[in-house]
Design an enzyme around this catalytic site. Sequence first.
Site, PDB file in Angstrom:
ATOM      1  N   LYS A  39       0.860  -1.193   0.000  1.00 27.50           N
ATOM      2  CA  LYS A  39       0.000   0.000   0.000  1.00 27.50           C
ATOM      3  C   LYS A  39       0.888   1.231   0.000  1.00 27.50           C
ATOM      4  O   LYS A  39       2.008   1.187   0.504  1.00 27.50           O
ATOM      5  CB  LYS A  39      -0.872   0.014   1.260  1.00 27.50           C
ATOM      6  CG  LYS A  39      -2.106   0.858   1.145  1.00 27.50           C
ATOM      7  CD  LYS A  39      -3.119   0.215   0.232  1.00 27.50           C
ATOM      8  CE  LYS A  39      -4.511   0.710   0.408  1.00 27.50           C
ATOM      9  NZ  LYS A  39      -5.486  -0.305  -0.004  1.00 27.50           N
TER      10      LYS A  39
HETATM   11  N1  GLU Z   1      -7.034  -0.179  -3.404  1.00 29.01           N
HETATM   12  C1  GLU Z   1      -7.783  -1.359  -3.627  1.00 29.01           C
HETATM   13  C2  GLU Z   1      -7.865  -2.203  -2.372  1.00 29.01           C
HETATM   14  O1  GLU Z   1      -7.724  -1.708  -1.281  1.00 29.01           O
HETATM   15  C3  GLU Z   1      -7.311  -2.127  -4.857  1.00 29.01           C
HETATM   16  C4  GLU Z   1      -5.909  -2.657  -4.781  1.00 29.01           C
HETATM   17  C5  GLU Z   1      -5.418  -3.210  -6.119  1.00 29.01           C
HETATM   18  O2  GLU Z   1      -6.200  -3.332  -7.048  1.00 29.01           O
HETATM   19  O3  GLU Z   1      -4.220  -3.507  -6.194  1.00 29.01           O
HETATM   20  O4  GLU Z   1      -8.135  -3.363  -2.429  1.00 29.01           O
END
Ligand code: GLU
Length: 434
Positions: free
Chosen positions: A124
């Site tokens: 993240k």
């Molecule tokens: N931000 C989204 C989540 O929290 C998608 C993450 C992604 O597609 O890599 O799952």
Amino acid sequence: MNKIGNFREGNEDRLPVPVYGNSPTYQMALKQLESVAECAGVDAGIINRLAIPKRAIVVSIPIRMDDGSLQVFSGYRVQHSLTSGPSKGGLRYHPSVDLGEVAALSMWMSWKCGIMNLPFGGGKGGIACDPELLSLGEKERLTRRFTEEILCVIGPRMDVMAPDLGTDEQTMAWIMDTYSMKVGYACPEIVTGKPVEIGGCLGRREATGRGVTFCILEALKELAIAPQDSTAIVQGFGNVGSVTCLELVKKGMRVVGVGDRHGSLYNPQGIDVVALQQHIAGGKPLVSFPGGKPIDNSELLTMPCTVLVPAALERVITAKNATELKCKILAEAANGPTTPEADPILLAKNIFIIPDILCNAGGVTVSYFEWVQDIQQFLWSEEQVNQKLQELMLKAYARVRETAREKKITMRMAALTLGVQKVAREKIHRGLYP
Ligand code: GLU
């Protein structure tokens, strides 16, 4: 009990607290991990490895603002696990972003990818900023400079970003361009959630909301409630919240409440979410939409409904307001919306929880489809994407439900058990280097 790994009795010391320690969100993620360790049968050594992300980078991002001044922002990327493939997860632009929050979110991504059986670890990133106060040009400069600063730790086989709160397809396009300029060729597989024209996947933008809807329909089926007889309240009207509203309405449900950070609306007859979306696309604030009565943001979560869908920030359902909730199902479209202190209160109220790491996993699942298509340079139709998404979401839902029944534990504990076990097994297979 069937323990994974080489469990040594008496080695159950509290988890180590590294630099992320002070963040309440990271503390919450640690608490969840601690609480599931025994049920998942994972030994203390592995739990300690899972408690601390593999690596994190903190960068300063100086940019020229439109008024000629210089401003410096803080950016973060945390890679929780790279054990089974690149780390994968969103990039968030929000004023509350800090290292601990991003670390917690990266950990949840690991469990999420584990439940869905995707060949990724969790990652993240985020920049502490208010995207609503930045011009398009400022956002572009911020994104490109951030990409440049973290270039040493990203790559299609190392770490693949995607949109999250405050970022979108355009953000991903800037990252893809910056990275491609550096390597000297177009590299769409460096990010997911891009515009379709440059290697994005059909249906990716709607994927999280669609996945949330599949889970809600399964839960309704189990509680023997017809969608036509049920109502929903959705907190957050960004990509995830708005698509969830539209999908629920398509299934015959009535959306009686919606809100964003500036205010909320309530209408027991049902809000016309298509008209609301057009209203917002016209640049008007959600609360000025005439099809509902403005209510306080704190009230939104406690109005009566069949399904409550928090689709914004973490830690919004706490010990304080949990007693007031009047829903039958809590569908966690956001990451970490419910604190561990609220969980037992919701359990006592018999509220059926679809935990975040399952409920919102549709996004990263279609991100996986996008990454695969980019690498193979072989494109899927939207029907294929949606059908495969549905198949994987329903399988994961059934696995979590089955685990909860078998072990007589909550859906959250079951989801965490499956996610943590998957990552633990990966670590045990690979062993320790050197
Ligand atoms: N931000 C989204 C989540 O929290 C998608 C993450 C992604 O597609 O890599 O799952």
